[in-house]
Design a protein around this motif. Sequence first.
Motif, PDB file in Angstrom:
ATOM      1  N   ALA A 318       0.493  -1.331   0.327  1.00 32.42           N
ATOM      2  CA  ALA A 318       0.126   0.275  -0.242  1.00 32.42           C
ATOM      3  C   ALA A 318       0.918   1.295  -0.336  1.00 32.42           C
ATOM      4  CB  ALA A 318      -0.431   0.172   1.279  1.00 32.42           C
ATOM      5  N   ALA A 319       2.265   1.319   1.016  1.00 28.86           N
ATOM      6  CA  ALA A 319       2.848   2.445   0.569  1.00 28.86           C
ATOM      7  C   ALA A 319       3.501   2.945  -0.953  1.00 28.86           C
ATOM      8  CB  ALA A 319       3.605   2.459   2.051  1.00 28.86           C
ATOM      9  N   GLN A 320       4.053   1.668  -0.770  1.00 28.49           N
ATOM     10  CA  GLN A 320       4.557   2.168  -2.415  1.00 28.49           C
ATOM     11  C   GLN A 320       3.515   2.168  -3.384  1.00 28.49           C
ATOM     12  OE1 GLN A 320       8.114   1.599  -2.452  1.00 28.49           O
ATOM     13  NE2 GLN A 320       8.007   1.957  -4.759  1.00 28.49           N
ATOM     14  N   ALA A 321       2.371   1.793  -3.506  1.00 32.30           N
ATOM     15  CA  ALA A 321       0.935   2.265  -3.952  1.00 32.30           C
ATOM     16  C   ALA A 321       1.049   3.437  -4.294  1.00 32.30           C
ATOM     17  CB  ALA A 321       0.242   1.323  -3.912  1.00 32.30           C
ATOM     18  N   VAL A 322       1.217   4.091  -3.302  1.00 32.76           N
ATOM     19  CA  VAL A 322       0.509   5.508  -2.774  1.00 32.76           C
ATOM     20  C   VAL A 322       1.686   6.225  -3.285  1.00 32.76           C
ATOM     21  CG1 VAL A 322       0.249   7.528  -0.546  1.00 32.76           C
ATOM     22  CG2 VAL A 322      -0.394   5.088  -0.934  1.00 32.76           C
ATOM     23  N   PHE A 323       3.240   6.304  -2.894  1.00 28.88           N
ATOM     24  CA  PHE A 323       4.116   6.623  -3.639  1.00 28.88           C
ATOM     25  C   PHE A 323       3.610   6.852  -4.972  1.00 28.88           C
ATOM     26  CE2 PHE A 323       8.328   6.180  -5.648  1.00 28.88           C
ATOM     27  CZ  PHE A 323       9.328   7.210  -5.826  1.00 28.88           C
ATOM     28  N   ILE A 324       3.688   5.896  -5.659  1.00 30.31           N
ATOM     29  CA  ILE A 324       3.498   5.563  -7.331  1.00 30.31           C
ATOM     30  C   ILE A 324       2.259   6.937  -7.836  1.00 30.31           C
ATOM     31  CG2 ILE A 324       3.024   4.364  -9.209  1.00 30.31           C
ATOM     32  CD1 ILE A 324       4.640   1.945  -7.849  1.00 30.31           C
ATOM     33  N   PHE A 325       1.195   6.693  -7.496  1.00 30.05           N
ATOM     34  CA  PHE A 325      -0.122   7.464  -7.218  1.00 30.05           C
ATOM     35  C   PHE A 325       0.487   8.530  -7.546  1.00 30.05           C
ATOM     36  CE2 PHE A 325      -3.570  10.051  -6.007  1.00 30.05           C
ATOM     37  CZ  PHE A 325      -4.624   9.586  -6.600  1.00 30.05           C
ATOM     38  N   ARG A 326       1.357   8.907  -6.183  1.00 27.49           N
ATOM     39  CA  ARG A 326       1.564   9.916  -5.886  1.00 27.49           C
ATOM     40  C   ARG A 326       2.932  10.838  -7.063  1.00 27.49           C
ATOM     41  NH1 ARG A 326       2.534  15.185  -5.827  1.00 27.49           N
ATOM     42  NH2 ARG A 326       2.986  15.859  -3.960  1.00 27.49           N
ATOM     43  N   ARG A 327       3.241  10.253  -7.778  1.00 24.19           N
ATOM     44  CA  ARG A 327       4.248  10.548  -8.937  1.00 24.19           C
ATOM     45  C   ARG A 327       3.949  11.028 -10.203  1.00 24.19           C
ATOM     46  NH1 ARG A 327       8.920  10.667  -8.005  1.00 24.19           N
ATOM     47  NH2 ARG A 327       9.672  11.130  -9.695  1.00 24.19           N
ATOM     48  N   GLN A 328       2.100  10.823 -10.591  1.00 23.22           N
ATOM     49  CA  GLN A 328       1.179  10.564 -11.387  1.00 23.22           C
ATOM     50  C   GLN A 328       1.718   9.803 -12.943  1.00 23.22           C
ATOM     51  OE1 GLN A 328      -1.441  14.352 -11.111  1.00 23.22           O
ATOM     52  NE2 GLN A 328      -1.239  12.368  -9.659  1.00 23.22           N
ATOM     53  N   ASP A 329       2.482  10.997 -13.477  1.00 28.94           N
ATOM     54  CA  ASP A 329       2.131  10.221 -14.447  1.00 28.94           C
ATOM     55  C   ASP A 329       3.628   8.946 -14.670  1.00 28.94           C
ATOM     56  OD1 ASP A 329       3.323  12.094 -15.114  1.00 28.94           O
ATOM     57  OD2 ASP A 329       2.591  12.743 -17.052  1.00 28.94           O
ATOM     58  N   ASP A 330       4.614   9.336 -13.687  1.00 27.03           N
ATOM     59  CA  ASP A 330       5.856   8.501 -14.139  1.00 27.03           C
ATOM     60  C   ASP A 330       5.686   7.876 -13.483  1.00 27.03           C
ATOM     61  OD1 ASP A 330       8.466   8.308 -13.868  1.00 27.03           O
ATOM     62  OD2 ASP A 330       8.839   9.844 -12.079  1.00 27.03           O
ATOM     63  N   TYR A 331       5.479   6.959 -14.203  1.00 28.75           N
ATOM     64  CA  TYR A 331       5.272   4.510 -14.136  1.00 28.75           C
ATOM     65  C   TYR A 331       6.775   4.527 -14.632  1.00 28.75           C
ATOM     66  CZ  TYR A 331       0.443   5.489 -13.292  1.00 28.75           C
ATOM     67  OH  TYR A 331      -0.208   6.013 -13.110  1.00 28.75           O
ATOM     68  N   ALA A 332       8.029   4.485 -13.748  1.00 30.77           N
ATOM     69  CA  ALA A 332       9.553   3.984 -13.867  1.00 30.77           C
ATOM     70  C   ALA A 332       9.229   2.656 -13.765  1.00 30.77           C
ATOM     71  CB  ALA A 332      10.386   4.520 -13.701  1.00 30.77           C
ATOM     72  N   PRO A 333       8.992   1.376 -14.291  1.00 38.05           N
ATOM     73  CA  PRO A 333       8.868  -0.246 -13.245  1.00 38.05           C
ATOM     74  C   PRO A 333       9.537  -0.287 -12.500  1.00 38.05           C
ATOM     75  CG  PRO A 333       8.986  -0.117 -16.097  1.00 38.05           C
ATOM     76  CD  PRO A 333       9.401   0.941 -15.406  1.00 38.05           C
ATOM     77  N   ARG A 334      10.716  -0.026 -12.389  1.00 37.68           N
ATOM     78  CA  ARG A 334      11.620  -0.180 -11.450  1.00 37.68           C
ATOM     79  C   ARG A 334      10.597   0.304  -9.870  1.00 37.68           C
ATOM     80  NH1 ARG A 334      13.711   4.526 -13.838  1.00 37.68           N
ATOM     81  NH2 ARG A 334      14.172   5.829 -12.880  1.00 37.68           N
ATOM     82  N   TYR A 335      10.085   1.045 -10.251  1.00 39.01           N
ATOM     83  CA  TYR A 335       9.561   2.167  -9.037  1.00 39.01           C
ATOM     84  C   TYR A 335       8.589   0.744  -8.156  1.00 39.01           C
ATOM     85  CZ  TYR A 335      10.509   6.525 -10.287  1.00 39.01           C
ATOM     86  OH  TYR A 335      11.228   7.742  -9.995  1.00 39.01           O
ATOM     87  N   PHE A 336       8.273  -0.307  -9.429  1.00 37.96           N
ATOM     88  CA  PHE A 336       7.509  -1.502  -8.993  1.00 37.96           C
ATOM     89  C   PHE A 336       7.970  -2.534  -8.315  1.00 37.96           C
ATOM     90  CE2 PHE A 336       4.588   1.110 -11.740  1.00 37.96           C
ATOM     91  CZ  PHE A 336       3.553   0.918 -11.224  1.00 37.96           C
ATOM     92  N   LEU A 337       9.657  -2.693  -8.631  1.00 38.19           N
ATOM     93  CA  LEU A 337      10.390  -3.926  -7.942  1.00 38.19           C
ATOM     94  C   LEU A 337      10.363  -4.024  -5.923  1.00 38.19           C
ATOM     95  CD1 LEU A 337      12.736  -6.283  -8.925  1.00 38.19           C
ATOM     96  CD2 LEU A 337      14.501  -4.077  -8.398  1.00 38.19           C
TER      97      LEU A 337
END
Length: 494
Positions: A318-337
């Motif tokens: 959940a915490a990482q999902a919130v961070f990725i959501f916060r970045r808006q359209d910056d979907y770098a795959p490494r953020y999901f690692l």
Amino acid sequence: MNFDLDRWLGARWFRIAVWSIIFTLGILKFFYLNADFPNWSLWMIDQAKFTDEGWWANAAVMHALTGHWYVAGDYNPAVALPIWPILLGVIFHFTGVSVVAARALNVAVSLATLGVVFVLVRRYTPTKSEAPAIFAVLLLSASPFAFVFSRLAILETLVVFEFCLLLLVASFASTKRVWILAALALLTAIMWLTKTTSALLIPAVIWVAWSAMRRKLAGLFWAIMAVGVLPIALVKGYAALVSALGFGVDYDYFFGVNAMPDIDWHQTFSTLSGLFQNCIWIDRVLYPIGLLILVVTVAWKRKLWGNPLFTASWIALAAQAVFIFRRQDDYAPRYFLVMLAPLVWVVVLTFGELMIHARKTAALLLVGIAASVAANVVMISQFLTHRDYDFHNAALSIRDVIRSHPEQKPLILGVSGPQITLMTGIPSINDFYGTEDAAEKVARYQPGWYLAWNGVAPENDAMLAPYQLEKMASYPAFDDDDRTMLILYKMARR
């Protein structure tokens, strides 16, 4: 009857087979480390493949080449994130500057993670069965997502190891074990200084530590102190030391350029939609299984939430999902690692619980696990048998061109310059990031070579105005539309 591999006919051979697969996949990670990041993969949009390795390694590289890790006015992320450059500095002391050595270190870290994960899952498996722990290691070993990114010398793999190690240490937390609490504080600070966004994982560690102390009020206090307050104090102390040593401007600059923009709430639906779609990057089979497990355990089988690792996994996700959501359209795959290991834990812990109470459902889940492993092993084999070396060969050619012109200063200017430096040992400065104005930095260091993607950007005209650029070579390198052609220019004073 509980699912115990030791009691199953042929279980010993099955276990040997699984460990053999794990061992083989681990060894294969060390093969062809000079190959490019796979083109046309699920994760093709990630820009780490032509920048991040060089940026994060730059301090160690420059120290090995020049004896000085700091380049005044340039981009010096090691000021804020010193852990990875320190580790690389040790490696380069023995190997010299080598992208293969840097990547091999990351692979070694990823393999060490498997051992930590095995022990961690064993601690939170409610029975004596080793099956969930073995399957956790197998799923991580067979993950093509982890495979491709662990073969890049970037920060995420080390963060995953540190997070897993923190959870394991936190599982032994006790108000009577001061050394455990001290270790948690130190390890958390180290993780934070590896990558600042790892702070998102701290709540999950606090939960495990508090659970280990039986979720008493005093335990919560000590968990927050050990994993929250003391690491903050240590990091603040480090920041004060950095500033006192004269690197405060670089420290502040790092956080300034990495600051996230304000949220555009009008894009909430599209951002959430993109987030849920892109989670498929983690694993094409385990991701939908994980969503199903979430729905079922929230609406029906809530017992699993009593398992501290299961709950901590969802906290981290959940915490990482919130961070990725916060970045808006910056979907770098490494953020999901960093979401991969928690997702695996959710699946294998659910499997372990089902084997006690619902063996038929567990069998279905086992089919899903097998499907994930099979599909992922096929993808890994494709990466190994269909390798690209365009970027690697371009770097070697750039090295040869520069060495064939001794009259030119062997210093590269370019956003991917540090990446080429890591691959060739030719020094560089960054034309996009740095505490000094780019034109002033160019005037100070007077580079002899300019490296650009697809041509000279109009915004760089002022910086390059004192020079006449002569195109020396161009190289098709990647599948990214913005990075299809790497061009080397010779810089001559007008």
